[in-house]
Design a protein around this motif. Sequence first.
Motif, mmCIF file in Angstrom:
data_model
loop_
_atom_site.group_PDB
_atom_site.id
_atom_site.type_symbol
_atom_site.label_atom_id
_atom_site.label_comp_id
_atom_site.label_asym_id
_atom_site.label_seq_id
_atom_site.Cartn_x
_atom_site.Cartn_y
_atom_site.Cartn_z
ATOM 1 N N GLU A 64 0.817 -1.211 0.000
ATOM 2 C CA GLU A 64 0.000 0.000 0.000
ATOM 3 C C GLU A 64 0.855 1.267 0.000
ATOM 4 O OE1 GLU A 64 0.654 -1.216 4.239
ATOM 5 O OE2 GLU A 64 0.006 -2.287 2.449
ATOM 6 N N LYS A 65 2.148 1.137 0.255
ATOM 7 C CA LYS A 65 3.058 2.290 0.241
ATOM 8 C C LYS A 65 3.813 2.438 -1.087
ATOM 9 C CE LYS A 65 3.769 2.336 5.216
ATOM 10 N NZ LYS A 65 4.763 2.244 6.301
ATOM 11 N N TRP A 95 -1.523 -4.106 -7.810
ATOM 12 C CA TRP A 95 -0.391 -3.222 -7.522
ATOM 13 C C TRP A 95 0.352 -2.845 -8.800
ATOM 14 C CZ3 TRP A 95 -1.421 -0.863 -3.475
ATOM 15 C CH2 TRP A 95 -1.976 -1.488 -2.359
ATOM 16 N N LEU A 96 0.465 -3.771 -9.731
ATOM 17 C CA LEU A 96 1.092 -3.462 -11.016
ATOM 18 C C LEU A 96 0.326 -2.347 -11.722
ATOM 19 C CD1 LEU A 96 3.103 -3.997 -13.341
ATOM 20 C CD2 LEU A 96 1.497 -5.754 -14.158
ATOM 21 N N GLU A 97 -0.988 -2.462 -11.727
ATOM 22 C CA GLU A 97 -1.824 -1.428 -12.363
ATOM 23 C C GLU A 97 -1.599 -0.067 -11.707
ATOM 24 O OE1 GLU A 97 -6.569 -0.506 -12.776
ATOM 25 O OE2 GLU A 97 -5.921 -2.611 -12.824
ATOM 26 N N ARG A 98 -1.531 -0.046 -10.393
ATOM 27 C CA ARG A 98 -1.304 1.223 -9.671
ATOM 28 C C ARG A 98 0.076 1.801 -9.985
ATOM 29 N NH1 ARG A 98 -3.998 0.774 -3.708
ATOM 30 N NH2 ARG A 98 -6.118 0.407 -4.421
ATOM 31 N N ILE A 99 1.072 0.936 -10.038
ATOM 32 C CA ILE A 99 2.437 1.386 -10.362
ATOM 33 C C ILE A 99 2.455 2.027 -11.743
ATOM 34 C CG2 ILE A 99 4.764 0.584 -10.967
ATOM 35 C CD1 ILE A 99 4.364 -1.577 -8.726
ATOM 36 N N GLN A 128 6.321 3.998 -17.378
ATOM 37 C CA GLN A 128 7.617 3.476 -17.822
ATOM 38 C C GLN A 128 8.285 2.580 -16.773
ATOM 39 O OE1 GLN A 128 8.388 4.115 -21.042
ATOM 40 N NE2 GLN A 128 6.423 5.158 -20.973
ATOM 41 N N SER A 129 7.612 2.326 -15.670
ATOM 42 C CA SER A 129 8.197 1.508 -14.603
ATOM 43 C C SER A 129 8.569 0.122 -15.104
ATOM 44 C CB SER A 129 7.214 1.348 -13.439
ATOM 45 O OG SER A 129 7.084 2.548 -12.734
ATOM 46 N N ILE A 130 9.688 -0.343 -14.590
ATOM 47 C CA ILE A 130 10.142 -1.704 -14.886
ATOM 48 C C ILE A 130 9.769 -2.552 -13.683
ATOM 49 C CG2 ILE A 130 12.157 -3.153 -15.259
ATOM 50 C CD1 ILE A 130 13.408 -0.695 -16.686
#
Length: 124
Positions: A38-39, A71-75, A81-83
């Motif tokens: 969550e952080k 969490w992937l969707e939120r990232i 561009q997050s890896i």
Amino acid sequence: MERKGRILIIDDNEDVLFALNALLQNYVEKIKVSTHPEKIEKYLKEYQPDVILLDMNFRLDVISGKEGFLWLERILKVDPQSIVVFMTAYADTNKAVQAIKAGATDFIAKPWEKEKLLATNANQ
């Protein structure tokens, strides 16, 4: 060998976090570990990781991977561009394909093979 890059590792298992930290510390400039997905948004902004190792399963439903996809969707909303490299002890081909289609860069099964883990992070 020069250590470079920042890795964020999110997993609900502290033993996994400890092991990954110990394994990667000789290869990476900075490592942040957390059991608190969550952080993630806070960590993305403050820590700005080059690579995120993200467990697929936390507490809701231990083996489906649904939480990891959330969490992937939120990232990717915060930083498209997050890896993100998914990790799971419940690996199968379907989950790996789903992960890549959802935007993950790679997929690692636990227990991981040291060389595969190092190569995956070196290539990012």
